[in-house]
Motif scaffolding. Structure first.
Motif, mmCIF file in Angstrom:
data_model
loop_
_atom_site.group_PDB
_atom_site.id
_atom_site.type_symbol
_atom_site.label_atom_id
_atom_site.label_comp_id
_atom_site.label_asym_id
_atom_site.label_seq_id
_atom_site.Cartn_x
_atom_site.Cartn_y
_atom_site.Cartn_z
ATOM 1 N N ASP A 147 0.866 -1.185 0.000
ATOM 2 C CA ASP A 147 0.000 0.000 0.000
ATOM 3 C C ASP A 147 0.898 1.230 0.000
ATOM 4 N N PRO A 148 1.032 1.929 -1.161
ATOM 5 C CA PRO A 148 1.882 3.129 -1.193
ATOM 6 C C PRO A 148 1.256 4.272 -0.406
ATOM 7 N N THR A 149 2.039 4.904 0.442
ATOM 8 C CA THR A 149 1.555 5.977 1.304
ATOM 9 C C THR A 149 2.394 7.229 1.092
ATOM 10 N N VAL A 150 1.714 8.363 0.938
ATOM 11 C CA VAL A 150 2.393 9.639 0.735
ATOM 12 C C VAL A 150 3.081 10.066 2.030
ATOM 13 N N THR A 151 4.312 10.526 1.907
ATOM 14 C CA THR A 151 5.052 11.044 3.067
ATOM 15 C C THR A 151 5.594 12.425 2.731
ATOM 16 N N ASP A 152 5.929 13.184 3.761
ATOM 17 C CA ASP A 152 6.508 14.532 3.588
ATOM 18 C C ASP A 152 5.596 15.442 2.777
ATOM 19 N N ASP A 153 4.297 15.373 3.037
ATOM 20 C CA ASP A 153 3.317 16.250 2.383
ATOM 21 C C ASP A 153 2.435 16.835 3.482
ATOM 22 N N ALA A 154 2.515 18.136 3.683
ATOM 23 C CA ALA A 154 1.837 18.785 4.806
ATOM 24 C C ALA A 154 0.326 18.622 4.731
ATOM 25 N N GLU A 155 -0.266 18.812 3.550
ATOM 26 C CA GLU A 155 -1.720 18.696 3.413
ATOM 27 C C GLU A 155 -2.173 17.270 3.702
ATOM 28 N N PHE A 156 -1.429 16.298 3.162
ATOM 29 C CA PHE A 156 -1.756 14.893 3.391
ATOM 30 C C PHE A 156 -1.703 14.575 4.887
ATOM 31 N N ASP A 157 -0.635 15.008 5.548
ATOM 32 C CA ASP A 157 -0.471 14.730 6.978
ATOM 33 C C ASP A 157 -1.577 15.374 7.801
ATOM 34 N N ASN A 158 -1.939 16.593 7.447
ATOM 35 C CA ASN A 158 -2.982 17.300 8.200
ATOM 36 C C ASN A 158 -4.341 16.628 8.047
ATOM 37 N N LEU A 159 -4.665 16.209 6.820
ATOM 38 C CA LEU A 159 -5.967 15.565 6.589
ATOM 39 C C LEU A 159 -6.022 14.179 7.234
ATOM 40 N N ARG A 160 -4.903 13.464 7.203
ATOM 41 C CA ARG A 160 -4.879 12.153 7.858
ATOM 42 C C ARG A 160 -5.037 12.318 9.371
ATOM 43 N N GLU A 161 -4.351 13.307 9.924
ATOM 44 C CA GLU A 161 -4.466 13.566 11.354
ATOM 45 C C GLU A 161 -5.900 13.942 11.725
ATOM 46 N N LEU A 162 -6.561 14.728 10.850
ATOM 47 C CA LEU A 162 -7.951 15.110 11.085
ATOM 48 C C LEU A 162 -8.864 13.882 11.036
ATOM 49 N N ALA A 163 -8.622 12.992 10.062
ATOM 50 C CA ALA A 163 -9.427 11.774 9.941
ATOM 51 C C ALA A 163 -9.267 10.888 11.175
ATOM 52 N N GLU A 164 -8.035 10.771 11.669
ATOM 53 C CA GLU A 164 -7.796 9.975 12.878
ATOM 54 C C GLU A 164 -8.499 10.590 14.088
ATOM 55 N N LYS A 165 -8.548 11.922 14.135
ATOM 56 C CA LYS A 165 -9.224 12.609 15.225
ATOM 57 C C LYS A 165 -10.729 12.322 15.189
ATOM 58 N N PHE A 166 -11.324 12.394 13.988
ATOM 59 C CA PHE A 166 -12.756 12.107 13.858
ATOM 60 C C PHE A 166 -13.076 10.683 14.308
ATOM 61 N N LEU A 167 -12.225 9.733 13.921
ATOM 62 C CA LEU A 167 -12.460 8.333 14.294
ATOM 63 C C LEU A 167 -12.359 8.136 15.809
ATOM 64 N N SER A 168 -11.378 8.792 16.437
ATOM 65 C CA SER A 168 -11.234 8.657 17.886
ATOM 66 C C SER A 168 -12.428 9.257 18.622
ATOM 67 N N GLU A 169 -13.051 10.299 18.021
ATOM 68 C CA GLU A 169 -14.251 10.881 18.615
ATOM 69 C C GLU A 169 -15.436 9.911 18.518
ATOM 70 N N ILE A 170 -15.497 9.172 17.409
ATOM 71 C CA ILE A 170 -16.567 8.174 17.257
ATOM 72 C C ILE A 170 -16.341 7.031 18.237
ATOM 73 N N ASP A 171 -15.105 6.512 18.272
ATOM 74 C CA ASP A 171 -14.717 5.476 19.236
ATOM 75 C C ASP A 171 -13.205 5.376 19.235
ATOM 76 N N GLU A 172 -12.604 5.365 20.394
ATOM 77 C CA GLU A 172 -11.143 5.358 20.496
ATOM 78 C C GLU A 172 -10.513 4.066 19.995
ATOM 79 N N ASN A 173 -11.301 3.017 19.789
ATOM 80 C CA ASN A 173 -10.768 1.737 19.314
ATOM 81 C C ASN A 173 -10.685 1.659 17.793
ATOM 82 N N LEU A 174 -11.219 2.676 17.087
ATOM 83 C CA LEU A 174 -11.171 2.680 15.629
ATOM 84 C C LEU A 174 -9.834 3.227 15.153
ATOM 85 N N SER A 175 -9.297 2.632 14.095
ATOM 86 C CA SER A 175 -8.046 3.103 13.503
ATOM 87 C C SER A 175 -8.154 3.009 11.987
#
Length: 374
Positions: free
Chosen positions: A288-316
């Motif tokens: 699974d190729p994953t983008v690295t060293d991209d600020a927008e990508f990192d910010n959106l992924r971090e936001l998505a992880e935050k939303f999932l933790s709000e739904i349930d902390e066991n989701l990843s």
């Protein structure tokens, strides 16, 4: 000959021969003193040893069938034939236990006069010692070649020791106190045999039906994979077992999208060979190729992880991607859903989308929910 017995098939064949020989001797001796003394509990114990000899024959057949190479109709080999042998052994134990139980109940209702002497008790004690050695041998052999069938035989042998000890106690009580509990002891022996048959049947059926692999085994595989510097994530692991030494493992690994395809392939190819050498498994890895060293990508992924933790902390999440969508973007990713999770897949998608639209009205989420196999 020595070369044959050094193989898994040969070792299993040797164990089966020893089991047949030992159980036939024990059965013959117990039949003799059982008929001589008139004790149904001893005869039941003798029949149990006789069924153990039959089980050893089934063990031999199972190992022979399991050793057959893969063919057109069975491309993954015949390794599960060994499980079938263990299953038949457990079924034999259950039927023998039922038969002994019926006979024992009859003896409880109409007890018979017994003939018990010191020689009878001494022979039974020696049979317990012999059976303990046989059980320990089975346990050692089962661990050495990782055989559920031989481990089943070990459990059966330890159960036989308890059964014979109960018979010895009943003989001593009758000899010293003239109290006949032969039928009760026979029933107890029968229940031990029934429980042993049920327990071994359950343990053998689990790998046949596709049980979840041991957590320690999964953890060791993941640890080996994650020790590869170029890999920073592993998920979607699936393990199929087709018998001992026939385990197939597939998984997705996250690697930098900046890696050249040939370089990534070489890394994964070497890792597959390392996994096969270390764990004796057939491994297939998907990149699974994953983008690295991209600020927008990192910010959106971090936001998505935050939303999932709000739904349930066991989701990843994993396999995160961003693609253009009309005047906005699509966030595409997989969510690992824990076992027995309270929310449905639809609920997870709806809750995530609701949060996303509050911040980015033109964005959409495409979520695939993964239900874990390992």
């Amino acid at each position: 000959m020595r070369k044959f017995f050094s193989t898994r098939e040969g070792y299993g064949f040797l164990v089966g021969l020893i089991g047949i020989f030992a159980n036939l001797i024990l059965s013959g001796v117990k039949f003799f003193i059982g008929f001589f003394s008139g004790a149904i509990s001893i005869i039941a114990d003798a029949l149990n040893n006789l069924s153990d000899a039959g089980s050893s024959i089934i063990m031999l057949i199972g190992f022979k069938a399991a050793s057959r190479p893969a063919d057109f109709e069975h491309p993954f080999g015949h390794g599960r034939a060994e499980y079938l042998a263990g299953f038949f052994i457990s079924i034999t134990m259950i039927f023998a236990g039922l038969e002994f139980l019926i006979t024992s109940i009859e003896k409880i209702i109409e007890p018979e006069i017994l003939t018990v002497d010191n020689l009878t008790v001494a022979i039974l004690i020696l049979s317990v010692v012999a059976k303990i050695f046989l059980a320990l041998f089975y346990r050692h052999a089962g661990k050495k070649i990782n055989s559920e069938t031989i481990q089943t035989a070990a459990i059966d042998s330890f159960t036989d020791c308890l059964a014979t000890c109960a018979v010895i106690v009943s003989m001593i009580i009758y000899k010293n106190f003239n109290l006949n509990i032969d039928g009760i002891t026979g029933a107890f022996v029968s229940i031990l045999i029934l429980y042993g048959g049920y327990d071994t049947c359950k343990n053998i059926l689990n790998p046949l039906l596709g049980e979840k692999p041991a957590p320690e085994f999964i953890a060791e595989i993941k640890k080996t994979v994650m020790n590869t510097p170029e890999i920073f994530g592993v998920h979607d692991m699936i393990i199929h077992s087709y018998g001992a030494n026939r385990i197939f493992v597939s998984m997705h690994v996250e690697m930098s999208a900046a890696l050249k395809l040939l370089d990534a392939h070489e890394i994964v190819d070497k890792l597959e060979r390392r996994l096969q050498s270390k764990f004796n498994i057939f491994a297939t890895l998907h990149i699974d190729p994953t983008v690295t060293d991209d600020a927008e990508f990192d910010n959106l992924r971090e936001l998505a992880e935050k939303f999932l933790s709000e739904i349930d902390e066991n989701l990843s999440l994993h396999d995160f991607r961003i693609v253009p969508y009309k005047s906005g973007k699509k966030l595409i990713f997989d969510v690992a859903v824990p076992e027995n999770f309270s929310l449905t897949d639809r609920d997870i998608r709806r809750e995530f989308q609701r949060r996303l639209l509050k911040i980015f009205p033109t964005y959409r989420a495409v979520i695939h929910c993964d239900h874990q196999y390992c």
